[in-house]
Design an enzyme around this catalytic site. Structure first.
Site, short mmCIF file in Angstrom:
data_model
loop_
_atom_site.label_atom_id
_atom_site.label_comp_id
_atom_site.label_asym_id
_atom_site.label_seq_id
_atom_site.Cartn_x
_atom_site.Cartn_y
_atom_site.Cartn_z
N GLY A 75 0.82 -1.21 0.00
CA GLY A 75 0.00 0.00 0.00
C GLY A 75 0.85 1.26 0.00
O GLY A 75 1.85 1.33 0.71
N ARG B 193 13.51 9.93 -2.45
CA ARG B 193 14.43 11.07 -2.66
C ARG B 193 15.67 10.92 -1.77
O ARG B 193 16.80 11.11 -2.22
CB ARG B 193 13.68 12.36 -2.32
CG ARG B 193 14.53 13.61 -2.26
CD ARG B 193 13.63 14.79 -1.89
NE ARG B 193 14.35 16.04 -1.78
CZ ARG B 193 14.91 16.48 -0.65
NH1 ARG B 193 14.85 15.73 0.44
NH2 ARG B 193 15.52 17.65 -0.62
N VAL C 214 17.92 8.00 -3.04
CA VAL C 214 18.62 8.30 -4.30
C VAL C 214 19.69 9.37 -4.08
O VAL C 214 20.82 9.24 -4.57
CB VAL C 214 17.60 8.75 -5.39
CG1 VAL C 214 18.32 9.31 -6.61
CG2 VAL C 214 16.70 7.58 -5.78
N ARG D 194 1.01 -5.07 -5.24
CA ARG D 194 1.08 -6.25 -4.37
C ARG D 194 1.24 -7.44 -5.33
O ARG D 194 0.32 -7.75 -6.07
CB ARG D 194 -0.19 -6.39 -3.53
CG ARG D 194 -0.48 -5.20 -2.61
CD ARG D 194 -1.59 -5.54 -1.63
NE ARG D 194 -2.18 -4.36 -1.01
CZ ARG D 194 -1.71 -3.77 0.10
NH1 ARG D 194 -0.62 -4.24 0.67
NH2 ARG D 194 -2.32 -2.72 0.62
N ASP E 44 4.83 -5.07 6.09
CA ASP E 44 5.29 -6.42 6.41
C ASP E 44 5.25 -7.37 5.20
O ASP E 44 6.15 -8.20 5.05
CB ASP E 44 4.54 -7.01 7.61
CG ASP E 44 3.06 -7.19 7.35
OD1 ASP E 44 2.52 -6.52 6.46
OD2 ASP E 44 2.43 -8.02 8.05
N THR F 16 4.23 2.42 5.75
CA THR F 16 2.83 1.97 5.79
C THR F 16 2.07 2.88 6.74
O THR F 16 2.60 3.25 7.80
CB THR F 16 2.70 0.51 6.27
OG1 THR F 16 1.31 0.27 6.60
CG2 THR F 16 3.54 0.19 7.48
N ASP G 103 -0.26 2.04 8.58
CA ASP G 103 -0.79 1.29 9.72
C ASP G 103 0.06 1.35 10.99
O ASP G 103 -0.41 1.03 12.07
CB ASP G 103 -0.98 -0.19 9.34
CG ASP G 103 -2.14 -0.39 8.38
OD1 ASP G 103 -2.87 0.58 8.12
OD2 ASP G 103 -2.32 -1.52 7.88
N ASP H 208 2.25 -0.65 12.02
CA ASP H 208 2.15 -1.95 12.69
C ASP H 208 3.43 -2.78 12.57
O ASP H 208 3.38 -4.00 12.61
CB ASP H 208 0.96 -2.74 12.12
CG ASP H 208 1.07 -2.96 10.62
OD1 ASP H 208 1.93 -2.33 9.98
OD2 ASP H 208 0.28 -3.75 10.08
N ARG I 249 -5.88 -2.84 9.16
CA ARG I 249 -6.40 -4.19 8.94
C ARG I 249 -6.17 -5.08 10.15
O ARG I 249 -7.00 -5.86 10.54
CB ARG I 249 -5.72 -4.78 7.70
CG ARG I 249 -6.43 -5.98 7.18
CD ARG I 249 -5.99 -6.42 5.82
NE ARG I 249 -4.78 -5.82 5.29
CZ ARG I 249 -4.53 -5.76 4.00
NH1 ARG I 249 -5.39 -6.21 3.14
NH2 ARG I 249 -3.39 -5.24 3.57
N ARG J 124 -4.77 7.21 2.71
CA ARG J 124 -3.46 6.85 2.16
C ARG J 124 -2.85 7.95 1.29
O ARG J 124 -1.67 7.90 0.95
CB ARG J 124 -3.60 5.56 1.34
CG ARG J 124 -3.85 4.33 2.20
CD ARG J 124 -2.77 3.28 2.02
NE ARG J 124 -2.73 2.80 0.69
CZ ARG J 124 -3.29 1.65 0.28
NH1 ARG J 124 -3.92 0.90 1.15
NH2 ARG J 124 -3.18 1.27 -0.95
O1 F6P Z 1 -1.59 -1.78 4.85
C1 F6P Z 1 -2.12 -0.53 4.65
C2 F6P Z 1 -3.57 -0.61 4.30
O2 F6P Z 1 -3.98 0.71 4.04
C3 F6P Z 1 -4.48 -1.24 5.35
O3 F6P Z 1 -4.82 -0.41 6.43
C4 F6P Z 1 -5.67 -1.62 4.50
O4 F6P Z 1 -6.40 -2.65 5.09
C5 F6P Z 1 -5.03 -2.06 3.23
O5 F6P Z 1 -3.81 -1.37 3.14
C6 F6P Z 1 -5.86 -1.84 2.00
O6 F6P Z 1 -5.17 -2.36 0.91
P1 F6P Z 1 -5.60 -2.18 -0.62
O7 F6P Z 1 -5.19 -0.82 -1.05
O8 F6P Z 1 -4.87 -3.23 -1.34
O9 F6P Z 1 -7.08 -2.31 -0.66
#
Ligand code: F6P
Length: 345
Positions: free
Chosen positions: A35, A45, A48, A96, A127, A150, A152, A154, A196, A278
């Protein structure tokens, strides 16, 4: 980026800024994966420019691990990363990759890196991305350094991840706006934030947004309790309530809203903030974290470190084996939860 006329790599590094390079690094690659998160561009930046300043040739990999096994690589110089520190998303694009989960996919990617003469790979992501980097190094011996990117927050091994601060600000801005409507209509708003598997964003937003209650995946708290909380707040004369739910909480915001309506008969609205969290220009804390970790990642490879994530804690840069970033758990702050509940009287 490949043939940018004004972005030559320096051939000599001024003695004052040259860092020890016992690993003999001459070419490094960088990619963003998973993500997107605000501040990824600031990290690209930093990587590099640090490499370029050290006389290392820098390569960008487009579309994460998907692009790597397909050979989507470009040479990047200092000017190729100009004017991106303030931009959300990632100029390298992200993905992904299913193919990367297979040994064949990773073998193809490793061959691409060998063909390009790359001495190490910097992976900016979460992760899932670090799993990809870990197995690349284990199976093919290519040194990998992770940078935590990320929203999250996490990942074990760093106080904060790149993108987290901005995501909290974005979610909070939405909560403030929804509060206006909630108070005007005397409604209950159940607001779902991202996360998540983790409730870091939810807890921060609950405290900063003055929420009545917060549900996070780590707690497995029964939803039924929310009914008493809402009844109590109505009895106290509150004109509207904000309930925050992390997306990973079982049943999500809709499940919580259904429980409130069934138990109280009160009008409830659900707002799922989703991917808006995001995007956007990274706040200063994300830009600074990204800049420091991008620099640290290049130095780490030059020093011969590999298979670790560069993170930051109270003592400065922390190096954590990639596999520990997902095997060990970074706890959410129980103090924050207590604080939110104390202040919601
Ligand atoms: O890992 C970051 C995240 O934003 C999570 O909080 C969320 O569940 C997931 O990605 C959503 O992923 P996608 O953009 O693949 O739907």
């Amino acid at each position: 980026m490949t043939d940018h006329p004004t972005s030559p790599n320096p051939t000599a590094v001024p003695a004052t800024t040259a860092r020890p390079n016992p690993a003999g690094v001459r070419r490094l690659a960088v990619l963003t994966s998973g993500g997107d998160a605000p501040g990824m561009n600031a990290a690209i930046r930093a990587v590099v420019r640090t490499g370029t300043q050290q006389g290392i040739e820098m390569i960008g990999v487009r579309r994460g691990f998907s692009g790597l096994h397909r050979g989507e690589l470009v040479v990047m110089g200092a000017r190729d990363v100009a004017n991106i520190i303030q931009r959300g998303g990632t100029i390298l694009l992200t993905a992904r990759s299913r193919t990367w989960r297979t040994p064949e996919g990773r073998a193809r990617g490793a061959q691409v890196l060998r063909d390009w003469g790359v001495d190490g790979l910097i992976v900016i992501g979460g992760d899932g991305s670090f799993h990809g980097g870990h197995y690349l190094q284990e199976e093919h011996g290519i040194p990998v350094i992770g940078i935590p990117g990320t929203i999250d927050n996490d990942l074990y091994g760093t106080d904060h991840t790149i993108g987290y601060f901005t995501a909290v600000e974005t979610a909070l801005d939405a909560v403030d706006k929804l509060r206006d409507t909630g108070a005007s209509h005397e409604r209950i708003f159940v607001i779902e934030v991202m996360g998540r598997h983790a409730g870091h964003i939810a807890l921060d937003v609950a405290v900063a947004g003055g929420a009545e209650e917060v549900f996070i995946p780590e707690d497995h708290k029964p939803v039924a309790g929310v009914v008493e909380i809402v009844k109590d707040s109505v009895a106290k004369g509150k004109r509207g309530s904000i309930i925050i739910v992390a997306e990973g909480y079982e049943g999500g915001a809709q499940g919580v809203a259904d429980a409130i309506e069934a138990g109280t008969g009160l009008e409830t609205r659900v707002s799922i903030l989703g991917h808006i969290q995001r995007g956007g220009s990274p706040v200063s804390s994300d830009r600074i974290l990204a800049s420091r970790l991008g620099e640290a990642a290049v130095y780490a490879l030059m020093e011969g470190r590999k298979g670790v994530m560069v993170g930051r804690g109270a003592s400065g840069v922390i190096y954590t084996p990639l596999h520990e970033t997902w095997e060990k758990r970074k706890d959410v702050s129980r103090d924050l939860y207590r604080c939110a509940m104390t202040l919601s009287i």
